[in-house]
Design a protein around this motif. Structure first.
Motif, short mmCIF file in Angstrom:
data_model
loop_
_atom_site.label_atom_id
_atom_site.label_comp_id
_atom_site.label_asym_id
_atom_site.label_seq_id
_atom_site.Cartn_x
_atom_site.Cartn_y
_atom_site.Cartn_z
N VAL A 152 6.99 -4.66 1.38
CA VAL A 152 7.99 -4.75 2.31
C VAL A 152 9.29 -4.48 1.94
O VAL A 152 9.43 -4.26 0.66
N LEU A 153 10.32 -3.89 2.80
CA LEU A 153 11.58 -3.62 2.74
C LEU A 153 12.53 -4.74 2.22
O LEU A 153 12.53 -5.67 2.64
N ASN A 154 12.88 -4.41 0.84
CA ASN A 154 13.84 -5.46 0.15
C ASN A 154 15.16 -4.82 -0.07
O ASN A 154 15.23 -4.09 -1.20
N GLY A 155 16.33 -4.88 0.77
CA GLY A 155 17.46 -4.30 0.41
C GLY A 155 17.07 -2.69 0.80
O GLY A 155 16.87 -2.21 1.89
N ASP A 156 17.25 -1.69 -0.13
CA ASP A 156 16.90 -0.45 0.01
C ASP A 156 15.81 -0.03 -0.89
O ASP A 156 15.61 1.21 -1.22
N HIS A 157 14.98 -0.83 -1.53
CA HIS A 157 13.79 -1.02 -2.22
C HIS A 157 12.56 -1.56 -1.44
O HIS A 157 12.47 -2.26 -0.54
N MET A 158 11.21 -0.86 -1.50
CA MET A 158 9.88 -1.33 -1.31
C MET A 158 9.31 -2.35 -2.36
O MET A 158 9.42 -1.93 -3.61
N LEU A 159 9.33 -3.60 -1.89
CA LEU A 159 8.74 -4.67 -2.89
C LEU A 159 7.30 -4.60 -2.71
O LEU A 159 6.68 -4.86 -1.44
N VAL A 160 6.26 -4.26 -3.62
CA VAL A 160 4.88 -4.51 -3.62
C VAL A 160 4.73 -5.77 -3.47
O VAL A 160 4.68 -6.66 -4.30
N VAL A 161 3.85 -6.22 -2.37
CA VAL A 161 3.48 -7.82 -2.22
C VAL A 161 1.92 -7.86 -2.57
O VAL A 161 1.30 -9.05 -2.66
N HIS A 162 1.10 -6.84 -2.52
CA HIS A 162 -0.41 -6.71 -2.62
C HIS A 162 -0.93 -5.32 -3.11
O HIS A 162 -0.23 -4.35 -2.83
N HIS A 163 -1.64 -5.64 -4.09
CA HIS A 163 -2.24 -4.38 -4.74
C HIS A 163 -3.65 -4.66 -4.84
O HIS A 163 -4.40 -5.21 -5.59
N ALA A 164 -4.62 -3.52 -3.87
CA ALA A 164 -6.16 -3.74 -4.14
C ALA A 164 -6.19 -2.57 -4.93
O ALA A 164 -6.04 -1.28 -4.69
N PHE A 165 -7.13 -2.84 -6.05
CA PHE A 165 -7.27 -1.77 -7.16
C PHE A 165 -8.32 -0.65 -6.36
O PHE A 165 -9.26 -0.99 -5.67
N ARG A 166 -8.21 0.43 -7.03
CA ARG A 166 -9.28 1.65 -6.57
C ARG A 166 -10.57 0.95 -7.14
O ARG A 166 -10.85 0.53 -8.32
N PRO A 167 -11.67 1.18 -6.12
CA PRO A 167 -12.82 0.61 -6.67
C PRO A 167 -13.52 1.12 -7.93
O PRO A 167 -14.37 0.51 -8.62
N GLU A 168 -13.27 2.49 -8.31
CA GLU A 168 -13.90 2.91 -9.46
C GLU A 168 -12.81 3.83 -10.36
O GLU A 168 -11.74 4.15 -9.69
N GLY A 169 -12.98 3.77 -11.41
CA GLY A 169 -12.03 4.70 -12.22
C GLY A 169 -11.49 3.84 -13.56
O GLY A 169 -12.21 2.69 -14.10
N ALA A 170 -10.39 4.29 -14.15
CA ALA A 170 -10.08 3.73 -15.50
C ALA A 170 -9.33 2.43 -15.13
O ALA A 170 -9.17 1.94 -14.34
N VAL A 171 -9.08 1.83 -16.36
CA VAL A 171 -8.29 0.53 -16.34
C VAL A 171 -7.09 0.74 -15.31
O VAL A 171 -6.13 1.73 -15.52
N GLN A 172 -6.62 -0.25 -14.68
CA GLN A 172 -5.77 -0.09 -13.75
C GLN A 172 -4.54 -1.44 -13.75
O GLN A 172 -5.01 -2.27 -14.21
N ILE A 173 -3.52 -1.03 -13.79
CA ILE A 173 -2.37 -2.10 -13.95
C ILE A 173 -1.98 -2.71 -12.65
O ILE A 173 -1.46 -1.84 -11.56
#
Length: 270
Positions: free
Chosen positions: A102-123
């Protein structure tokens, strides 16, 4: 405006951006207030669990109760709540991580993150804040924001995170017009070298843009066909255009889930 509340909020922002720990004198200088004033504000915030004082250095840092407030915001954020299933589906469909912001001021704030199904360790990137002009998520939202807001953001300072970050407002304005035509936005290494994104706007029941949903990942996967990236069969062998359409259609489904009127958003050209 209540000055004491403004100053307390300023302290929290200073600790969030200038920390991790700051002393009373440092905070007073940054805020342009007397040292006793800064100290009184810090002691009040400490009593409420919003800041804590390090015993060894006597400096202050953000407190644990802010986590509770942040989680409460996420739990009541309708876009995030409604997006969970759709983001998981898009991640499975494209093979890439999915962010909702969502837009927060002049930045985008990430409110949800669905991980990539396969791959290395994700943050987990929930809570990440990204300058709007450097990410597809921001372009997708600002393209459909009210004109006054769009003009304000284009006239503001445009962040530089990499050599590919766009600082010419006229170039960005042209990109935003393209987003309005296609219904999706692209980002090519403008936030981080080697990474790219494709995002589409999400609308609420009033027909206003509520945020954006998009995929993020290595540029060679996100913005090129699987065969060009040297990984036959990866992400279902989809081209970037296929991924863009998948992002756009998922965002439209999420918009309908939020009650947005049909036909809201960009045109249907791929």
């Amino acid at each position: 405006m209540v000055q004491a509340v403004q100053r307390a909020a300023r302290i929290l922002r200073e600790l969030a951006t200038g920390g991790p720990r700051l002393g009373v004198t440092e905070l007073a200088d940054r805020m342009g207030v007397a040292k006793p004033t800064a100290h009184a504000l810090l002691r009040t915030l400490e009593a409420e669990g919003l800041v804590v004082q390090d015993r060894e250095s006597a400096k202050y840092q953000l407190g644990p109760d802010l986590v509770l407030l942040g989680n409460a915001y996420l739990d009541t954020q309708e876009l995030r709540t409604r997006s969970v299933t759709w983001a998981d589906m898009l991640a499975s469909q494209t093979g890439e991580a999915v962010w909702v912001a969502v837009l927060n001021g002049d930045h985008m704030l990430v409110v949800h993150h669905a991980f990539r199904p396969e791959g290395a360790v994700q943050i987990l990137e929930v809570g990440a804040s990204i300058p709007w002009s450097t990410c597809a998520l921001g372009k997708a939202v600002v393209a459909f924001a009210p004109q006054e807001e769009r003009v304000r953001l284009l006239d503001g300072e445009l962040a530089v995170l990499t050599g590919a970050s766009i600082t010419d407002p006229h170039v960005l304005a042209e990109q935003l017009e393209q987003v309005r035509r296609t219904g999706y936005a692209l980002e090519d290494q403008e936030s981080a070298l080697g990474d790219a994104g494709i995002a589409a706007p999400v609308f609420d029941r009033s027909g206003e843009v509520a945020g954006a949903l998009g995929i993020v990942g290595p540029v060679e996967r996100v913005l090129a066909g699987a065969e060009q990236a040297g990984a036959p069969g990866a992400a279902g062998g989809r081209s970037w255009q296929d991924r863009a359409v998948a992002v756009r259609e998922t965002a439209r489904s999420l918009s309908r889930d939020l009650g947005a009127p049909r036909g809201t958003g960009g045109r249907t050209s791929a």
